[in-house]
Design a protein around this motif. Structure first.
Motif, PDB file in Angstrom:
ATOM      1  N   LYS A  83       0.840  -1.193   0.000  1.00  0.00           N
ATOM      2  CA  LYS A  83       0.000   0.000   0.000  1.00  0.00           C
ATOM      3  C   LYS A  83       0.877   1.247   0.000  1.00  0.00           C
ATOM      4  O   LYS A  83       1.760   1.410   0.828  1.00  0.00           O
ATOM      5  N   GLY A  84       0.635   2.127  -0.970  1.00  0.00           N
ATOM      6  CA  GLY A  84       1.386   3.369  -1.042  1.00  0.00           C
ATOM      7  C   GLY A  84       2.838   3.212  -1.457  1.00  0.00           C
ATOM      8  O   GLY A  84       3.639   4.123  -1.261  1.00  0.00           O
ATOM      9  N   ARG A  99      -5.965   5.487  -6.163  1.00  0.00           N
ATOM     10  CA  ARG A  99      -5.113   5.030  -5.061  1.00  0.00           C
ATOM     11  C   ARG A  99      -3.896   4.288  -5.600  1.00  0.00           C
ATOM     12  O   ARG A  99      -2.928   4.060  -4.879  1.00  0.00           O
ATOM     13  N   ASN A 155       3.080  10.532  -4.102  1.00  0.00           N
ATOM     14  CA  ASN A 155       3.234   9.304  -3.324  1.00  0.00           C
ATOM     15  C   ASN A 155       3.427   9.634  -1.849  1.00  0.00           C
ATOM     16  O   ASN A 155       2.776   9.048  -0.970  1.00  0.00           O
ATOM     17  N   HIS A 203       0.151  12.048  -0.510  1.00  0.00           N
ATOM     18  CA  HIS A 203      -1.216  11.535  -0.646  1.00  0.00           C
ATOM     19  C   HIS A 203      -1.297  10.012  -0.570  1.00  0.00           C
ATOM     20  O   HIS A 203      -2.395   9.453  -0.657  1.00  0.00           O
ATOM     21  N   GLY A 204      -0.169   9.347  -0.427  1.00  0.00           N
ATOM     22  CA  GLY A 204      -0.168   7.897  -0.281  1.00  0.00           C
ATOM     23  C   GLY A 204      -0.597   7.142  -1.521  1.00  0.00           C
ATOM     24  O   GLY A 204      -1.025   5.978  -1.422  1.00  0.00           O
ATOM     25  N   VAL A 205      -0.491   7.777  -2.694  1.00  0.00           N
ATOM     26  CA  VAL A 205      -0.859   7.096  -3.939  1.00  0.00           C
ATOM     27  C   VAL A 205       0.243   6.098  -4.298  1.00  0.00           C
ATOM     28  O   VAL A 205       1.413   6.468  -4.418  1.00  0.00           O
ATOM     29  N   GLY A 206      -0.121   4.829  -4.448  1.00  0.00           N
ATOM     30  CA  GLY A 206       0.835   3.833  -4.900  1.00  0.00           C
ATOM     31  C   GLY A 206       1.141   4.030  -6.376  1.00  0.00           C
ATOM     32  O   GLY A 206       0.300   4.547  -7.122  1.00  0.00           O
TER      33      GLY A 206
END
Length: 238
Positions: free
Chosen positions: A29-30, A157, A184, A187-190
């Protein structure tokens, strides 16, 4: 590691040609994960299978516990996966603004869409200056910014990037690399990054897979692969 994204025993064929041969991979995740390899290694075929543009011959693709294989591109986007294709594939006769808004076609939150559009224009000031221009009149680097911004307007995501540095001036490549790092981190976007600029890909990612003729030849932490003599000779120029 608990993986938000996984591929198990994936095979992709085009007629009698098998482009991907039973690969498996994970992305936490992320996490930023890189796929590197020569042309024809199967990198883009993997992304096309993830997005539903190509139906796998065999295997499973899962994101946050749900299977993506067997679903169409629209449903893949709805589940939080967006792709920036090789060659950008923008709408050349539409304005920069309309290209960006196309990424939000599924969204109903008009205030959120407006806020996200502003945020992308803040990150890419060149696009704000050219917001009413036809996107096809922009430079290659600026068009890549439009393509990335359009994907982000869907609020993904997981972001799939296919050769984002291809045909772009080095100064713009660095700007895009900083942007990928920031979305990344902030915003924790993988990110799954397919890139022939292997040096950049290994620098941006935490983990990487090296593909050769449809198979995974090597995998591991990006820092370790960057120091691997075979990888250095084949992909890093020494």
């Amino acid at each position: 590691m608990s993986a938000a994204f996984s591929i198990s025993d994936l095979s992709v064929s085009y007629g009698k040609v098998r482009a991907v041969k039973g690969i498996s991979m994970l992305a936490g995740k992320g996490e930023i994960v890189a796929l590197i390899g020569a042309n024809g290694a199967g990198k883009t075929s993997i992304l096309r299978a993830i997005t539903g543009l190509t139906r796998p011959e065999r295997g499973e693709i899962r994101f946050d516990g749900e299977r993506l294989d067997g679903t169409g591109p629209d449903q893949v986007v709805a589940r939080g996966v967006a792709m920036v294709p090789e060659g950008r594939r923008i709408f050349p006769f539409m304005s920069v603004r309309d290209n960006l808004l196309m990424g939000a076609y599924r969204r109903k939150d008009s205030a959120g869409v407006s806020a996200d559009l502003d945020a992308i224009l803040d990150r890419f000031p060149r696009l704000r200056e050219r917001i009413k221009q036809q996107a096809g009149s922009l430079s290659g680097g600026e068009q890549q910014m439009v393509a990335i911004g359009r994907a982000l307007m869907s609020k993904p995501r997981l972001l799939l990037l296919d050769e984002p540095s291809l045909g772009i001036a080095p100064i713009i490549v660095r700007e895009i690399a900083r942007f990928v790092t920031s979305i990344n981190r902030d915003h924790g976007v993988g990110v799954i990054l397919v890139e022939q600029n292997s040096r950049m890909a290994l620098k941006l990612s935490s983990r990487a897979y090296v593909l050769e003729t449809g198979r995974i030849a090597l995998s591991g932490p990006s820092s370790e692969l960057a120091a691997n003599d075979d990888v250095r000779r084949a992909y890093l120029g020494g």
